[in-house]
Each structure stands twice: as C-alpha cells, then as structure tokens.
Design an enzyme around this catalytic site. Structure first.
Site, PDB file in Angstrom:
ATOM      1  N   ALA A  18       0.805  -1.222   0.000  1.00  0.00           N
ATOM      2  CA  ALA A  18       0.000   0.000   0.000  1.00  0.00           C
ATOM      3  C   ALA A  18       0.836   1.268   0.000  1.00  0.00           C
ATOM      4  CB  ALA A  18      -0.931   0.005   1.215  1.00  0.00           C
ATOM      5  N   ARG A  23      10.643   7.452  -2.617  1.00  0.00           N
ATOM      6  CA  ARG A  23      12.053   7.515  -3.017  1.00  0.00           C
ATOM      7  C   ARG A  23      12.280   7.029  -4.446  1.00  0.00           C
ATOM      8  NH1 ARG A  23      14.032   4.421   2.318  1.00  0.00           N
ATOM      9  NH2 ARG A  23      11.806   3.891   2.305  1.00  0.00           N
ATOM     10  N   THR A  85       3.459   0.475   8.693  1.00  0.00           N
ATOM     11  CA  THR A  85       3.329  -0.955   8.386  1.00  0.00           C
ATOM     12  C   THR A  85       2.374  -1.689   9.340  1.00  0.00           C
ATOM     13  OG1 THR A  85       5.452  -1.202   9.527  1.00  0.00           O
ATOM     14  CG2 THR A  85       5.508  -1.299   7.135  1.00  0.00           C
ATOM     15  N   GLU A 161      13.954   1.419  14.327  1.00  0.00           N
ATOM     16  CA  GLU A 161      14.074   1.944  12.970  1.00  0.00           C
ATOM     17  C   GLU A 161      15.270   2.892  12.863  1.00  0.00           C
ATOM     18  OE1 GLU A 161      12.070   1.009  10.177  1.00  0.00           O
ATOM     19  OE2 GLU A 161      11.855  -0.507  11.728  1.00  0.00           O
ATOM     20  N   ALA A 429      11.793  -8.554 -61.825  1.00  0.00           N
ATOM     21  CA  ALA A 429      12.309  -7.572 -60.869  1.00  0.00           C
ATOM     22  C   ALA A 429      11.718  -6.198 -61.156  1.00  0.00           C
ATOM     23  CB  ALA A 429      13.829  -7.518 -60.959  1.00  0.00           C
TER      24      ALA A 429
HETATM   25  C1  UD1 Z   1      10.514  -1.647   6.839  1.00  0.00           C
HETATM   26  C2  UD1 Z   1      10.727  -1.980   8.332  1.00  0.00           C
HETATM   27  C3  UD1 Z   1      12.223  -2.054   8.605  1.00  0.00           C
HETATM   28  C4  UD1 Z   1      12.841  -3.102   7.688  1.00  0.00           C
HETATM   29  C5  UD1 Z   1      12.522  -2.814   6.227  1.00  0.00           C
HETATM   30  C6  UD1 Z   1      12.970  -3.991   5.378  1.00  0.00           C
HETATM   31  C7  UD1 Z   1       8.867  -1.011   9.598  1.00  0.00           C
HETATM   32  C8  UD1 Z   1       8.434   0.075  10.478  1.00  0.00           C
HETATM   33  N1  UD1 Z   1      10.115  -0.957   9.158  1.00  0.00           N
HETATM   34  O1  UD1 Z   1      11.082  -0.365   6.619  1.00  0.00           O
HETATM   35  O2  UD1 Z   1      12.445  -2.386   9.961  1.00  0.00           O
HETATM   36  O3  UD1 Z   1      14.246  -3.133   7.896  1.00  0.00           O
HETATM   37  O4  UD1 Z   1      11.097  -2.658   6.035  1.00  0.00           O
HETATM   38  O5  UD1 Z   1      12.772  -3.747   4.013  1.00  0.00           O
HETATM   39  O6  UD1 Z   1       8.087  -1.890   9.311  1.00  0.00           O
HETATM   40  N2  UD1 Z   1       3.490  -0.182   3.494  1.00  0.00           N
HETATM   41  C9  UD1 Z   1       2.133  -0.158   3.480  1.00  0.00           C
HETATM   42  N3  UD1 Z   1       1.467   0.814   4.175  1.00  0.00           N
HETATM   43  C10 UD1 Z   1       2.129   1.749   4.904  1.00  0.00           C
HETATM   44  C11 UD1 Z   1       3.536   1.730   4.913  1.00  0.00           C
HETATM   45  C12 UD1 Z   1       4.188   0.736   4.203  1.00  0.00           C
HETATM   46  O7  UD1 Z   1       1.492  -0.998   2.850  1.00  0.00           O
HETATM   47  O8  UD1 Z   1       1.444   2.591   5.523  1.00  0.00           O
HETATM   48  C13 UD1 Z   1       4.171  -1.245   2.737  1.00  0.00           C
HETATM   49  C14 UD1 Z   1       5.043  -0.723   1.609  1.00  0.00           C
HETATM   50  O9  UD1 Z   1       4.324  -0.681   0.382  1.00  0.00           O
HETATM   51  C15 UD1 Z   1       6.166  -1.751   1.549  1.00  0.00           C
HETATM   52  C16 UD1 Z   1       6.247  -2.293   2.985  1.00  0.00           C
HETATM   53  O10 UD1 Z   1       5.037  -1.944   3.618  1.00  0.00           O
HETATM   54  O11 UD1 Z   1       5.845  -2.811   0.666  1.00  0.00           O
HETATM   55  C17 UD1 Z   1       7.426  -1.709   3.752  1.00  0.00           C
HETATM   56  O12 UD1 Z   1       7.269  -0.299   3.839  1.00  0.00           O
HETATM   57  P1  UD1 Z   1       8.483   0.689   3.670  1.00  0.00           P
HETATM   58  O13 UD1 Z   1       8.001   2.068   3.797  1.00  0.00           O
HETATM   59  O14 UD1 Z   1       9.263   0.337   2.467  1.00  0.00           O
HETATM   60  O15 UD1 Z   1       9.326   0.323   5.001  1.00  0.00           O
HETATM   61  P2  UD1 Z   1      10.872   0.497   5.258  1.00  0.00           P
HETATM   62  O16 UD1 Z   1      11.162   1.913   5.579  1.00  0.00           O
HETATM   63  O17 UD1 Z   1      11.629  -0.118   4.151  1.00  0.00           O
HETATM   64 CA    CA Z   2      11.117  -1.021   2.117  1.00  0.00          CA
END
Ligand code: UD1
Ligand code: CA
Length: 466
Positions: A18, A23, A85, A161, A429
């Site tokens: 979601a 980035r 998450t 984090e 041709a």
């Molecule tokens: C997250 C972890 C981090 C881990 C890393 C590994 C948390 C708080 N942190 O960080 O500890 O080392 O993944 O890759 O979980 N997403 C949603 N809804 C949201 C936010 C995120 O569905 O509200 C989904 C994103 O689409 C993605 C996944 O969750 O697929 C991870 O989210 P992302 O923002 O990439 O987390 P990281 O900062 O990478």
């Molecule tokens: Ca990630």
C-alpha cells in the site's frame, strides 16, 4: 534458502503493497515497478504461492487502481491512509478474523524472497512455539533498515528503525528483513497496542515484536542464509540491484540446465522463459515474457525476444521479435524485426533488414534482404527478392497478399494488396503488381527500357567544350 522444509500449507500470508514509494520518484506505485518484466508485488505473491500458503491477502492503498490488477488472483484489502506498516497489516485483520495459526507478513517491495525462506519462517515459528519469528540479515551497509536489538540472553528484544536509532543501535549490523511469521492471535492483539510515538509518527509493525515479548510470547530470529533475498526496493538504485541479482539467479538456473550463455552479465531472461538444453544465447540479449527456445538454437547477439516461440535448430541474430513464431530450422537476421503474428515455418528465413508482421512464411521460403511483409500468406519454397514489399495499407485499411508455393518474386517488387501471385509464377524484378498473377505465369509490370544511341558520348563532348 532452506531446502527440505515442509510447505507453508495452512498458513496465511499478508503482502504489504500500500506504500507510496516516494524515493522511487515515480508516477507509478513502487510495487508496480518491474524486475525482469514481473511487478515487484507479483514476485512476492508468487513466492507465497509456491510456498503453499493457503490464503494470500494483499494490502493495497496508494494508487491502488494500478496495484489491484496485479494481485487480482488473491484476496485484496485496502489501507485507506498510509499510517505505517502496523496499520497496513491491521487492514487485513477483518479478512483474517477467526484465522488461527501462522500468518506470514511479507513486504511487497522485496522481489528476491524465495518460497523456501517463507516455508522456513513458518516452520521456525511452528516448531519453536513462537509468537513471532523475524527474518534477519547482516548488511554491509545497514543504513535505512530496522536494527535487531538483542537482549542479554541473545533473544530478540525489539527492532529499532533507522530514524529512531541511537548511534550505538545504528552500529548494529543485524537488520530486519521485513519478513515475519506471527501467530495470528498474537499479531492482531499486538497490533491494537501499537502507538505512533516515533520519529516518523507512524504505526510500526516492528513494535509488535516487543509487545509480544512483554506479553510473555516467544520472539525469535531466523537468519537469512542469503541476505540478497531480503533486498528491499526503495529507490531506482535498489531496483537496478534487484534486477541484476534476479538476472544472475535465473541465468544460474539455465546454466545448470545445460544452456550456454556467452555473457551472463548482458543476458536478461524473464522468469517465465523456457530454454531447452544446448541453446546458446549470445551477448546483449533479452528474452522476456512467455518466450521459449528449442534445442540447438542460437539466439543473439543484440536480440530482444518477447512472447516469441523459437523451435529447435534456429538462428536468431540481432533480431527483435514480439509475439512471433519460428518453427524448427528457421533463421532470422541479422537485423530482422518480427512483429506480432509473424510466423516463420520450418526452415524459413527472414534475413537482413527484413520486417514481417502478421504473415506466414511457408516452409523453406526466404525473405532474405530489405523487405517489408505484412498481412501476407507466403507458401512453401518461395523466394522474395531483395527490396520487395507488400503494400498492405491504403491509408484506411490493411489488405492481404497471397503468394503461392514455389513462386519467385524478383527484387524490388511492390505487391499492392489485395493481390495474389499464383503457384510457380515468376514476377520480374522491379514490378509493381496490382493485379493477380496466374499460376506458372511470368508477370512483368514495369516501364520498358529504351535506349538512345550515342547520347552519352555526345554529352561528354558538349561538356568538354568541343
Ligand atoms: C521496513 C521496516 C524495517 C525493515 C525494512 C525492510 C517497519 C516500520 N520498518 O522499513 O524495519 O528493515 O522494512 O525492508 O516496518 N506499506 C504499506 N502501508 C504503509 C507503509 C508501508 O502498505 O502505511 C508497505 C510498503 O508498500 C512496503 C512495505 O510496507 O511494501 C514496507 O514499507 P516501507 O516504507 O518500504 O518500510 P521500510 O522503511 O523499508
Ligand atoms: Ca522497504
């Protein structure tokens, strides 16, 4: 990663997809970006499927109209606001109400995860009687990942984090992969207690581990044998890294199965491509989609085949082919462009600077040089001379050309469709063929040559001032 563990049958999986992926600096949602032609989220769903997971729930939100079609084969729930998450996982609570047992939580942006690792996570939780098992990895550069903080007993205490870490915590090399297996009850009870008092003001799923431990549950870590499986794609640089890792993984499989790759670093093969043993792929070649290549065929260099079927013993040199078929022994290139519906029958040839669209080239027939063939049916044993083309488009509609078996079409012939050239006919041709040619006839359709005796010699004298 771990061979021989039992499948994850009976478990559920929640795939997080979601997030916005800011980035990536893209107008498309992050999880829709592709690695070797397959969207990031699809790689994760496929791995869960392969692991034998009983129910897969995808959490979508940001630009979900673009993500939903990518996960149409699984259950979909919506996270309405991106609050972190933990909030994303909570969006699946209703769908999984009453579900008991293992719930694997999988990041939708980690395409390299394997079925074996998901199975190992589920097995580790069930065998250890844990509330949660988190997959961890040692990263040479852990920046950006959550860090695993272990207690005096070596157990996992909590995850911190990057943005919340003290310098000592940031120095920890063991990272959170973003893959977990939870006990369903512990997960959903824990989620309800997560707050957002942190640097990002988000609800962190990682906080659930500490909550589980405080409630007396066992929290363990499983170290990934291959940290590459845990690569999260947050930026274009990481997308490029994931592409290269996946390329190497797929190429390794083909090499092991008896395929020659002259230069694996410049050979990009999609996950659904099938190559027989003794196929050789030359440098700078992309084989994508549902492409397949039969034994002893040589493909490349500098070729791109998409959804194209190549039989056995074919040569495909510097060719771009999309939805084309080459039967056994057919040859294409150098520099052929085979567009959708191009069908080279056994032993047929599409040669240099030849473009073919929606046309059948019969067995053993040749289109060797500088031709465009569109909407045509060409029989067996036909020769199409250099520079000949089908004029298939009148500006409004496309029309068909038919060339009978054994016909010989001389160089630089225009076949103005709709038109047919009978079996065994010969076309002189430079003819512009606008009417059907009878079988076994000779058709000549060009201006007759005339000659003015002495004309050139006379001109030379005039320019010499004589
Ligand atoms: C997250 C972890 C981090 C881990 C890393 C590994 C948390 C708080 N942190 O960080 O500890 O080392 O993944 O890759 O979980 N997403 C949603 N809804 C949201 C936010 C995120 O569905 O509200 C989904 C994103 O689409 C993605 C996944 O969750 O697929 C991870 O989210 P992302 O923002 O990439 O987390 P990281 O900062 O990478
Ligand atoms: Ca990630």
């Amino acid at each position: 990663m771990t061979e021989g563990v039992r499948g994850a049958a009976g478990a559920a999986a929640i795939v997080l997809a979601a997030g916005a992926g800011t980035r990536m600096k893209s107008k498309r949602p992050k999880v829709a970006h592709e690695v070797l032609g397959r969207p990031l989220v699809r790689w994760v769903v496929e791995a869960a499927r392969e692991a034998g997971v009983e129910r897969v729930v995808a959490v979508v939100g940001h630009q979900r109209e673009q993500v939903e079609p990518l996960v149409a084969d699984v259950e979909v729930v919506v996270q309405h606001e991106r609050k972190g998450t933990a909030d994303a996982v909570a969006a699946a609570a209703e769908a999984l109400a009453g579900f008991e047992g293992s719930v694997a939580v999988l990041s939708g942006d980690c395409p390299l995860i394997t079925a074996g690792t998901i199975e190992a996570l589920v097995a580790a939780r069930e065998e250890g009687g844990c509330a949660c098992v988190v997959l961890t990895m040692e990263m040479a550069d852990p920046f950006g990942y959550g860090r695993i903080i272990r207690g005096a007993d070596g157990g996992v205490e909590r995850i911190v984090e990057q943005k919340d870490a003290t310098p000592e915590e940031a120095a920890v090399a063991e990272c959170n992969s973003g893959f977990y297996c939870f006990d369903a009850k512990a997960l959903f009870e824990g989620l309800a207690q997560v707050g957002n008092d942190n640097a990002q003001g988000e609800f962190y799923l990682t906080d659930v581990l500490e909550i589980c431990r405080r409630a007396g549950g066992k929290v363990a870590a499983l170290r990934a044998a291959d940290p590459a499986e845990c690569l999260g794609v947050n930026s274009r640089a990481q997308l490029a890294e994931a592409q290269a890792l996946m390329r190497d993984r797929i190429n390794g499989r083909h090499l092991a199965a008896g395929v020659t790759l002259y230069d694996p670093a410049t050979t990009w093969i999609g996950p659904d491509v099938k190559l027989a043993a003794d196929v050789a792929v030359l440098p700078n070649t992309m084989l994508m989609g549902a492409t397949s290549v039969g034994e002893d065929s040589v493909v490349g260099p500098n070729s791109r085949l998409t959804d194209t079927r190549v039989g056995a013993g074919c040569t495909v040199d510097e060719t771009v082919a999309v939805q084309a078929v080459l039967e056994d022994g057919a040859t294409a290139g150098p520099r052929a462009y085979l567009r959708p519906g191009a069908h080279l029958m056994a032993g047929a040839k599409a040669g240099t600077h030849v473009e073919i669209k929606k046309s059948t080239i019969g067995p053993g027939s040749k289109v060797p040089h500088l031709s465009y063939i569109g909407d045509a049916t060409i029989g067996r044993g036909v020769n199409i001379g250099a520079g000949s083309i089908t004029c298939n488009y009148d500006g409004h509609a496309k029309h068909a050309t038919v060339v009978g078996d054994g016909a010989f079409v001389g160089s630089d012939t225009m076949m103005v469709a709709p038109v047919s050239i009978g079996e065994g006919a010969v076309v002189a041709a430079a003819s512009c063929i606008t009417r059907d040619v009878s079988a076994d006839a000779l058709a000549v359709a060009r201006a007759r040559q005339t000659e003015i005796e002495g004309w050139a010699a006379k001109r030379r004298k005039v320019s010499a001032g004589e």
